[in-house]
Design an enzyme around this catalytic site. Structure first.
Site, PDB file in Angstrom:
ATOM      1  CG  ASP A 291      -4.317  -0.008   1.123  1.00 55.25           C
ATOM      2  OD1 ASP A 291      -4.210   0.696   0.096  1.00 55.25           O
ATOM      3  OD2 ASP A 291      -4.090   0.427   2.268  1.00 55.25           O
TER       4      ASP A 291
ATOM      5  CB  SER B 277      -0.954  -0.038   1.183  1.00 57.82           C
ATOM      6  OG  SER B 277      -1.696  -1.228   1.073  1.00 57.82           O
TER       7      SER B 277
ATOM      8  NE  ARG C 142       4.100   9.996  -3.179  1.00 55.31           N
ATOM      9  CZ  ARG C 142       3.407  10.077  -4.309  1.00 55.31           C
ATOM     10  NH1 ARG C 142       4.034  10.122  -5.462  1.00 55.31           N
ATOM     11  NH2 ARG C 142       2.089  10.101  -4.295  1.00 55.31           N
TER      12      ARG C 142
HETATM   13  C1  BGC Z   1      -0.362   5.165   0.098  1.00 49.31           C
HETATM   14  C2  BGC Z   1      -1.420   4.437  -0.691  1.00 49.31           C
HETATM   15  C3  BGC Z   1      -2.303   3.624   0.242  1.00 49.31           C
HETATM   16  C4  BGC Z   1      -2.843   4.490   1.371  1.00 49.31           C
HETATM   17  C5  BGC Z   1      -3.706   3.727   2.344  1.00 49.31           C
HETATM   18  C6  BGC Z   1      -0.976   5.932   1.251  1.00 49.31           C
HETATM   19  O1  BGC Z   1       0.024   6.502   2.037  1.00 49.31           O
HETATM   20  O2  BGC Z   1       0.335   6.066  -0.736  1.00 49.31           O
HETATM   21  O3  BGC Z   1      -0.839   3.604  -1.673  1.00 49.31           O
HETATM   22  O4  BGC Z   1      -3.366   3.076  -0.493  1.00 49.31           O
HETATM   23  O5  BGC Z   1      -1.755   5.071   2.062  1.00 49.31           O
HETATM   24  O6  BGC Z   1      -3.030   2.689   2.953  1.00 49.31           O
END
Ligand code: BGC
Length: 529
Positions: free
Chosen positions: A209, A156, A171
């Site tokens: 996610d 995620s 990133r």
């Molecule tokens: C991430 C996402 C993720 C979200 C929730 C963010 O910091 O960049 O990819 O879906 O958090 O977990």
């Protein structure tokens, strides 16, 4: 100035008016379109190569792992094909030092080890058989592929996906910082470590996610129109939605099925409006960003998600404590305290350290409606070493915390509304009576009192949604989204691997679904055990 007046003035700085909300929805839609047209935009709009949502009839045994916040989860999921599933999981906290490890290998070796422990504990037979097979095999590659678990990897963080099980890290977010991993294929990093341990596991799908949440919600509550958005409001925040392929103008490098005319897009909305053209920006937002590992990035997330709300509140509190004009958490003596004795703050209170105020206490503040705020005052003592807070102190704390929580919910409504409007489903005559289904997960929506109510309140004030539209938007929790969703995508990936072209495969999915309305993938093909 009285504490009450000062805290009300601070709370007012977190107001986000209906006009501001509407303005932000327009800007969100503009940034969505921009992200569909080119790379390098604030809202990344990442194509996921997932071109359909499930309908609840999928079957099989899959594995999924979930890396994305404070814990790493390993699960196996039996999809029963009747919208239900059985899920077994283990959860382990990720050691802080691995979140900022020198090399990606250190973190991924830890993850692979957890997969091994899980298999030994929950799938011992399968694991032992595999070890035996390997030992008796003349060629190490000789064992049959079907004995291998297909694993969906919920990762995620923003990833540039180039195929269903391939993607490079753009990133880190949420406090992770391992520069060595940026630009690398995270599936390959995990597979390498799994292979070093000789585990019978193939990383079949890479899943954000939010995409998992969208899939899981579609599987569990299929309706005529399907789920349109999967969103996380937890440690971080993000959303994935189903977009028309015709709107996706930027070039795609990997293979995908064009026949559905749709693709799931991972918006990475945490970075909506990094340029701050419509986002609110108090002095405390500025201070939080400046001290964060990624200044100028994830600006929407820093105003919305659980990891940051507590820190905003902490920064406000520290300023108030320093303010000579108000008396906050410091009565002169016990006679001016309505409760116990003279207020004092432990010198080692975590209120003095960055990230030292857990957002969970804001839920306590919002839920405590007792006249004496005794639960909140108990928690201030327990969690923050603030002893014998006066009623006025607790009231000020609550007022400011609520304002920060409310702003977060109203900002959350901006993203939800923009995506609902983008799908055109509210005005489409064919779906006039159908709910617009949205699957959500994460600690804020699950535990913050009235979070969804505050989202709905803002939705009602949005042009193009209003009272009637808000009634049709159904925001429901998608439990275990990342596990079940990843399993569902691993299932699609397993089908693709069988050297059917994607289009053939989805054609088969659809005709199977139509002909027997029971099984989308024949169970023998889907089950790997
Ligand atoms: C991430 C996402 C993720 C979200 C929730 C963010 O910091 O960049 O990819 O879906 O958090 O977990």
């Amino acid at each position: 100035m009285t504490l009450e007046a000062q805290s009300a003035a601070i709370a007012a700085q977190f107001d986000y008016t209906d006009d501001q909300v509407n303005n932000a929805v327009n800007e969100f839609r503009r940034q969505m379109t921009e992200g569909l047209e080119k790379d390098g935009t604030s809202l990344s709009q990442i194509p996921t190569y997932v071109t359909g949502v499930p309908n609840g009839t999928e079957k099989g045994l899959y594995m999924a792992v979930d890396l994305g916040g404070t814990n790493f989860r390993v699960c196996s999921i039996q999809l029963n094909g009747d919208t239900t599933f059985n899920l077994t999981f283990t959860k382990v906290a990720i050691p802080r030092k691995l979140m900022v490890a020198k090399t990606a290998q250190e973190l991924f070796a830890f993850l692979a080890k957890q997969i091994e422990l899980f298999l030994q504990k929950h799938h011992e037979d399968h694991f032992e058989q595999h070890v035996r097979r390997r030992m008796t095999m003349s060629s190490p590659d000789g064992y049959k592929d079907e004995h291998v678990f297909r694993l969906g990897f919920t990762f995620s963080f923003p990833v540039q996906q180039v195929g269903i099980n391939k993607g490079t890290l753009i990133r880190w977010t949420k406090g992770f910082d391992i520069p060595d991993a940026v630009g690398k294929d995270v599936c390959a990093l995990l597979q390498d470590e799994i292979d070093k341990l000789h585990l019978p596991v193939k990383v079949a799908a890479l899943v954000n996610d939010t995409v998992g949440t969208l899939m899981a919600r579609s599987y569990s509550s299929p309706g005529k129109t399907g789920t349109v958005l999967g969103a996380i409001f937890g440690t971080g925040t993000n959303g994935a939605y189903v977009e028309k392929l015709s709107n996706l103008k930027k070039p795609l490098s990997g293979e995908y099925d064009k026949t559905t005319g749709e693709m799931v897009i991972n918006t990475e909305w945490g970075s909506f409006d990094n340029q701050l053209s419509v986002l609110p920006n108090t002095a405390w937002d500025v201070a939080l960003d400046k001290a964060s590992p990624n200044p100028g990035i994830q600006m929407y997330e820093k105003r919305v998600s659980g990891m940051f709300l507590g820190e905003i509140l902490r920064l406000v509190i520290i300023d108030l404590l320093k303010d000579p004009k108000v008396s906050f958490f410091k009565d002169e003596n016990s006679s001016s305290n309505d409760w116990k004795s003279t207020t004092n703050i432990a010198s080692d209170s975590s209120i003095y350290t960055q990230w030292g105020l857990d957002t969970a206490i804001m839920s306590v503040a919002a839920a405590d409606n007792t006249p004496e705020l005794s639960t909140l005052r108990g928690e201030l003592e327990k969690q923050l070493g603030i002893y014998s807070a006066g009623l006025d102190d607790a009231q000020a704390f609550k007022a400011i915390a609520n304002a920060i929580g409310r702003r977060s919910a109203r900002l959350s409504a901006v993203a939800i509304a923009a995506i609902v409007l983008q799908t055109g489903k509210l005005t489409h005559p064919a779906n006039a009576d159908e709910p617009i289904d949205i699957g959500v997960d994460g600690s804020l929506v699950e535990h913050y009192p009235y979070f969804r109510d505050m989202i709905y309140e803002a939705l009602r004030a949005i042009d193009g949604i209003g009272e009637e539209g808000a009634k049709r938007i159904r925001i429901g929790i998608a439990k275990d989204g990342s596990g079940v969703g990843a399993a569902l995508i691993a299932l699609v990936a397993a089908g693709m691997e069988k050297r059917l072209t994607t289009a053939d495969y989805l054609g088969e999915l659809r005709s199977n679904a139509k002909s027997n309305n029971l099984t989308v993938v024949p169970e023998d093909d889907a089950a790997q055990d």
